[in-house]
Design a protein around this motif. Structure first.
Motif, PDB file in Angstrom:
ATOM      1  N   LEU A 128      -6.149 -11.026   3.932  1.00 30.51           N
ATOM      2  CA  LEU A 128      -5.496  -9.814   3.427  1.00 30.51           C
ATOM      3  C   LEU A 128      -4.387  -9.377   4.366  1.00 30.51           C
ATOM      4  CD1 LEU A 128      -5.368  -7.290   1.504  1.00 30.51           C
ATOM      5  CD2 LEU A 128      -7.031  -6.210   3.063  1.00 30.51           C
ATOM      6  N   ALA A 129      -3.244  -8.983   3.773  1.00 24.41           N
ATOM      7  CA  ALA A 129      -2.139  -8.407   4.542  1.00 24.41           C
ATOM      8  C   ALA A 129      -1.564  -7.228   3.773  1.00 24.41           C
ATOM      9  CB  ALA A 129      -1.053  -9.452   4.797  1.00 24.41           C
ATOM     10  N   PHE A 130      -0.895  -6.334   4.506  1.00 25.96           N
ATOM     11  CA  PHE A 130      -0.204  -5.191   3.904  1.00 25.96           C
ATOM     12  C   PHE A 130       1.289  -5.311   4.169  1.00 25.96           C
ATOM     13  CE2 PHE A 130      -4.462  -3.340   4.653  1.00 25.96           C
ATOM     14  CZ  PHE A 130      -4.746  -2.911   3.359  1.00 25.96           C
ATOM     15  N   VAL A 131       2.086  -4.948   3.160  1.00 23.72           N
ATOM     16  CA  VAL A 131       3.539  -4.962   3.297  1.00 23.72           C
ATOM     17  C   VAL A 131       4.102  -3.680   2.693  1.00 23.72           C
ATOM     18  CG1 VAL A 131       3.768  -7.485   3.302  1.00 23.72           C
ATOM     19  CG2 VAL A 131       3.797  -6.247   1.119  1.00 23.72           C
ATOM     20  N   GLY A 132       5.414  -3.488   2.846  1.00 18.70           N
ATOM     21  CA  GLY A 132       6.055  -2.287   2.316  1.00 18.70           C
ATOM     22  C   GLY A 132       6.336  -1.290   3.415  1.00 18.70           C
ATOM     23  N   GLN A 133       6.373  -0.021   3.038  1.00 20.62           N
ATOM     24  CA  GLN A 133       6.791   1.031   3.953  1.00 20.62           C
ATOM     25  C   GLN A 133       5.650   1.713   4.701  1.00 20.62           C
ATOM     26  OE1 GLN A 133      10.247   1.873   4.431  1.00 20.62           O
ATOM     27  NE2 GLN A 133      10.377  -0.089   3.380  1.00 20.62           N
ATOM     28  N   PHE A 134       4.408   1.328   4.400  1.00 15.99           N
ATOM     29  CA  PHE A 134       3.275   2.057   4.968  1.00 15.99           C
ATOM     30  C   PHE A 134       2.331   1.158   5.760  1.00 15.99           C
ATOM     31  CE2 PHE A 134       4.918   4.494   1.447  1.00 15.99           C
ATOM     32  CZ  PHE A 134       5.003   5.778   1.978  1.00 15.99           C
ATOM     33  N   ASN A 191       0.839  -1.201   0.000  1.00 16.73           N
ATOM     34  CA  ASN A 191       0.000   0.000   0.000  1.00 16.73           C
ATOM     35  C   ASN A 191       0.875   1.251   0.000  1.00 16.73           C
ATOM     36  OD1 ASN A 191       0.624  -1.044   2.702  1.00 16.73           O
ATOM     37  ND2 ASN A 191      -0.464   0.753   3.493  1.00 16.73           N
ATOM     38  N   GLY A 192       0.741   2.043  -1.047  1.00 19.14           N
ATOM     39  CA  GLY A 192       1.558   3.242  -1.175  1.00 19.14           C
ATOM     40  C   GLY A 192       2.945   2.929  -1.712  1.00 19.14           C
ATOM     41  N   ARG A 215      -1.238   3.984   9.735  1.00 15.88           N
ATOM     42  CA  ARG A 215      -0.646   2.863   9.003  1.00 15.88           C
ATOM     43  C   ARG A 215      -1.393   1.605   9.433  1.00 15.88           C
ATOM     44  NH1 ARG A 215       5.578   4.611   9.824  1.00 15.88           N
ATOM     45  NH2 ARG A 215       5.460   3.241  11.629  1.00 15.88           N
ATOM     46  N   PRO A 216      -1.908   0.820   8.504  1.00 18.39           N
ATOM     47  CA  PRO A 216      -2.620  -0.397   8.896  1.00 18.39           C
ATOM     48  C   PRO A 216      -1.672  -1.447   9.456  1.00 18.39           C
ATOM     49  CG  PRO A 216      -2.324  -0.362   6.522  1.00 18.39           C
ATOM     50  CD  PRO A 216      -1.824   0.968   7.032  1.00 18.39           C
ATOM     51  N   GLN A 217      -2.192  -2.327  10.285  1.00 22.77           N
ATOM     52  CA  GLN A 217      -1.410  -3.473  10.745  1.00 22.77           C
ATOM     53  C   GLN A 217      -1.052  -4.346   9.547  1.00 22.77           C
ATOM     54  OE1 GLN A 217      -0.464  -3.921  14.041  1.00 22.77           O
ATOM     55  NE2 GLN A 217      -1.349  -1.865  14.273  1.00 22.77           N
ATOM     56  N   VAL A 218       0.059  -5.084   9.661  1.00 26.86           N
ATOM     57  CA  VAL A 218       0.447  -5.983   8.562  1.00 26.86           C
ATOM     58  C   VAL A 218      -0.720  -6.905   8.216  1.00 26.86           C
ATOM     59  CG1 VAL A 218       2.029  -7.818   7.848  1.00 26.86           C
ATOM     60  CG2 VAL A 218       2.890  -5.851   9.161  1.00 26.86           C
ATOM     61  N   VAL A 276      11.248  -6.252   4.315  1.00 26.43           N
ATOM     62  CA  VAL A 276      11.479  -7.685   4.489  1.00 26.43           C
ATOM     63  C   VAL A 276      10.769  -8.196   5.744  1.00 26.43           C
ATOM     64  CG1 VAL A 276      13.234  -9.444   4.891  1.00 26.43           C
ATOM     65  CG2 VAL A 276      13.668  -7.623   3.233  1.00 26.43           C
ATOM     66  N   ARG A 277      10.861  -7.447   6.838  1.00 24.71           N
ATOM     67  CA  ARG A 277      10.204  -7.861   8.080  1.00 24.71           C
ATOM     68  C   ARG A 277       8.685  -7.917   7.891  1.00 24.71           C
ATOM     69  NH1 ARG A 277      11.756  -7.967  13.469  1.00 24.71           N
ATOM     70  NH2 ARG A 277      13.758  -7.018  12.921  1.00 24.71           N
ATOM     71  N   ALA A 278       8.129  -6.917   7.195  1.00 25.38           N
ATOM     72  CA  ALA A 278       6.686  -6.908   6.942  1.00 25.38           C
ATOM     73  C   ALA A 278       6.268  -8.132   6.141  1.00 25.38           C
ATOM     74  CB  ALA A 278       6.294  -5.629   6.189  1.00 25.38           C
ATOM     75  N   ALA A 279       7.052  -8.494   5.139  1.00 22.54           N
ATOM     76  CA  ALA A 279       6.738  -9.666   4.318  1.00 22.54           C
ATOM     77  C   ALA A 279       6.755 -10.944   5.139  1.00 22.54           C
ATOM     78  CB  ALA A 279       7.739  -9.768   3.168  1.00 22.54           C
ATOM     79  N   ARG A 280       7.728 -11.052   6.021  1.00 21.07           N
ATOM     80  CA  ARG A 280       7.842 -12.270   6.843  1.00 21.07           C
ATOM     81  C   ARG A 280       6.673 -12.372   7.819  1.00 21.07           C
ATOM     82  NH1 ARG A 280      13.491 -14.286   9.750  1.00 21.07           N
ATOM     83  NH2 ARG A 280      13.048 -16.529   9.517  1.00 21.07           N
ATOM     84  N   ILE A 281       6.307 -11.226   8.435  1.00 22.75           N
ATOM     85  CA  ILE A 281       5.158 -11.210   9.343  1.00 22.75           C
ATOM     86  C   ILE A 281       3.884 -11.605   8.591  1.00 22.75           C
ATOM     87  CG2 ILE A 281       3.665  -9.704  10.735  1.00 22.75           C
ATOM     88  CD1 ILE A 281       6.199  -8.051  11.395  1.00 22.75           C
ATOM     89  N   ALA A 282       3.692 -11.035   7.397  1.00 18.88           N
ATOM     90  CA  ALA A 282       2.486 -11.294   6.612  1.00 18.88           C
ATOM     91  C   ALA A 282       2.343 -12.778   6.285  1.00 18.88           C
ATOM     92  CB  ALA A 282       2.512 -10.464   5.331  1.00 18.88           C
ATOM     93  N   VAL A 283       3.410 -13.369   5.772  1.00 22.06           N
ATOM     94  CA  VAL A 283       3.355 -14.777   5.364  1.00 22.06           C
ATOM     95  C   VAL A 283       3.149 -15.686   6.574  1.00 22.06           C
ATOM     96  CG1 VAL A 283       4.725 -16.674   4.411  1.00 22.06           C
ATOM     97  CG2 VAL A 283       4.661 -14.464   3.235  1.00 22.06           C
ATOM     98  N   TYR A 284       3.892 -15.463   7.631  1.00 18.20           N
ATOM     99  CA  TYR A 284       3.788 -16.329   8.802  1.00 18.20           C
ATOM    100  C   TYR A 284       2.405 -16.232   9.448  1.00 18.20           C
ATOM    101  CZ  TYR A 284       8.854 -17.298   8.798  1.00 18.20           C
ATOM    102  OH  TYR A 284      10.112 -17.717   8.485  1.00 18.20           O
TER     103      TYR A 284
END
Length: 526
Positions: free
Chosen positions: A466-472, A274-275, A455-458, A487-495
């Protein structure tokens, strides 16, 4: 485990680092079939803001360079440890980067330059007692109490004339009107860098630009697992189930002017960037200035989604303040070594051993950095490339009496040579160089003052797929404008989306290390 996922699909909206990292985690840690992973990107190339493009004839372009840190990028290094190097499949990208960095350590000798083109002694941070007290108050005040306070709400005018501010602000691109919360997070997250901010020894360099050094190896890894890349495809909207929770039922997109719909079935997941901090960028040339654009599709998508469901953030805090979030970078391709020779002699740093050289009295607050050469995989031996940026593009130059944003690449180069007093060589340098300016309206939008929930939660509360990743998206205690955040956001989202019970590398808490605290205290009195 793979059988459990045979008919499930994962759709990443956006092809930046977060999506590529998320796809790796799906394959590596979830045994998810690569062919069922879909990365949808509106550009013709993946990598997002980790870019590096062009050639020696038309000029190279790097919109911005991301700096790495060996001690603070916990998940980034763990991820890159499992990605093979392009040059040596038996070596990981992490090992390749650290090997290069060890051979070419950073130790800047010309961090700040004054208006007389003299290198400033920056061993002292320049603080007075009020600066130190304000810093201490900032560190101990909770984010909830700080709210949307700006950095200039916490510090007096003296603070913004200190060596520390010029160095810290230009290293991370902070402005006085940016969020005090983000500034506080940076001070804590990089507390171990505070005592060496004058040399930037903690910066870890990649062998080439980040696209060639990080994105290409990630892309090759994902290609080997047949990950589906849908390029030049713009996602315009998501449909949600009519319920109190958050469940995506369809992705609406446009490709080559034709609209389409992807139905999201039970068990499928959607992960959205997002963003974008490089959304709406514009390139100029030696003879043309870049233009200032507005919101692109990444912002428009988030704007649309945020109106549909609570808990999906408030993009207006970030995308409605272009005057506060824009700045301009420039990439210079030199067809001889004259500028590099002069710059190495002036700075006492060989290219690749120094860091940002900031012209503190420049009206544009201009900085440049000379990377180790070659900076691109295909760069000829006789070609040199360097990068720079100005934090105040609306200010009139000191030599070229125009706003930076109205200047051509040639005029920006002339302004730089004026601040270095390289004017005797100006004609020859300009004749052999190609300076490409880049205006970025949202480049520091993630630093704009914000409230909790903007900023929404991951994985938003009530989300089933639904998950959000990136800088926002929101990751407590971590700092935006970094590779690690994506990278941390992506790992949180997938897990979280797949219920993976595996540790995510924790954030190093340097503020609780007595040696780091003592060293920082001593530094504040230097």
């Amino acid at each position: 485990m793979k059988k459990d996922y045979e008919n499930k699909q994962v759709y990443f909206v956006g092809g930046g680092l977060a999506s590529l990292a998320g796809a790796v985690y799906l394959i590596r840690d979830c045994a998810f079939p690569g062919e069922n992973i879909h990365i949808i990107e509106e550009m013709k190339i993946v990598g997002g803001s980790n870019d590096g493009a062009g050639n020696s004839e038309q000029g190279y372009v790097v919109r911005g360079g991301r700096m790495l840190n060996d001690e603070a990028y916990e998940n980034t290094w763990e991820l890159l440890s499992s990605i093979p190097s392009l040059n040596d499949p038996d070596k990981s990208v992490r090992a390749e980067i650290l090997e290069f960095d060890t051979a070419h350590p950073t130790h800047a000798k010309a961090r700040l330059v004054n208006k007389e083109a003299e290198i400033v002694d920056v061993l002292s941070m320049g603080f007075d007692l009020s600066d130190r007290l304000a810093m201490a108050k900032l560190i101990i005040t909770s984010e909830e109490k700080m709210g949307k306070a700006r950095i200039k709400d916490w510090f007096g005018s003296h603070f913004f004339e200190t060596n520390f501010w010029y160095m810290w602000a230009t290293t991370f691109a902070f402005q006085p009107w940016h969020s005090a919360v983000e500034f506080k997070r940076y001070m804590i997250r990089f507390m171990h860098e505070f005592p060496r901010i004058q040399t930037l020894e903690g910066v870890t360099r990649t062998p080439y630009n980040q696209y060639d050094s990080i994105i290409l190896p990630l892309k090759k890894y994902l290609d080997q697992f047949a990950v589906d890349f849908e390029m030049k495809c713009t996602v315009n909207d998501l449909d949600f189930k009519d319920s109190e929770g958050i469940t995506v039922t369809a992705i609406r997109y446009t490709r080559e002017g034709v609209q389409g719909v992807i139905e999201i079935n039970e068990g499928d997941r959607v992960i959205v960037t997002n963003g974008s901090m490089t959304d709406g960028y514009s390139l100029g040339s030696m003879s043309i200035a870049p233009v200032l654009k507005g919101k692109g599709n990444s912002w428009k998508l988030w704007d649309t989604l945020a109106k549909k469901k609570p808990g999906l953030g408030n993009p207006s805090s970030f995308d409605d303040h272009i005057d506060g979030s824009k700045w301009e970078s420039f990439t210079v391709t030199c067809h001889d070594s004259r500028f590099f020779d002069l710059m190495e002699k002036f700075s006492r740093n060989k290219a690749g051993s120094g860091a940002l050289v900031t012209f503190k009295d420049s009206s544009w607050l201009m900085s440049i950095v000379l990377a180790h050469q070659p900076h691109f995989l295909d760069q000829p031996e006789n070609v040199k490339v360097f990068w720079g940026y100005g934090l105040y593009p609306d200010n009139v130059g000191d030599c070229v009496k125009k706003r930076m944003s109205d200047c051509t690449g040639e005029e920006i180069l002339i302004e730089l040579l004026y601040h270095l007093q390289f004017e005797a060589d100006r004609e020859e340098i300009v004749k052999s160089a190609n300076c490409i300016p880049c205006m970025m309206p949202f480049i520091t939008s993630q630093f704009m003052p914000r409230s909790l929930g903007d900023r929404p939660q991951v994985v938003p509360e009530g989300s089933t797929n639904l998950a959000f990743v990136g800088q926002f998206c929101e990751i407590p205690d971590d700092v935006v404008f970094t590779e690690e955040y994506s990278v941390r956001a992506a790992r949180i989202a997938v897990y979280k989306l797949f219920g993976i019970n595996q540790e995510i590398c924790p954030i190093n808490q340097y503020q609780y290390d007595i040696r780091t605290l003592f060293s920082s205290f001593i530094t504040s009195y230097r």
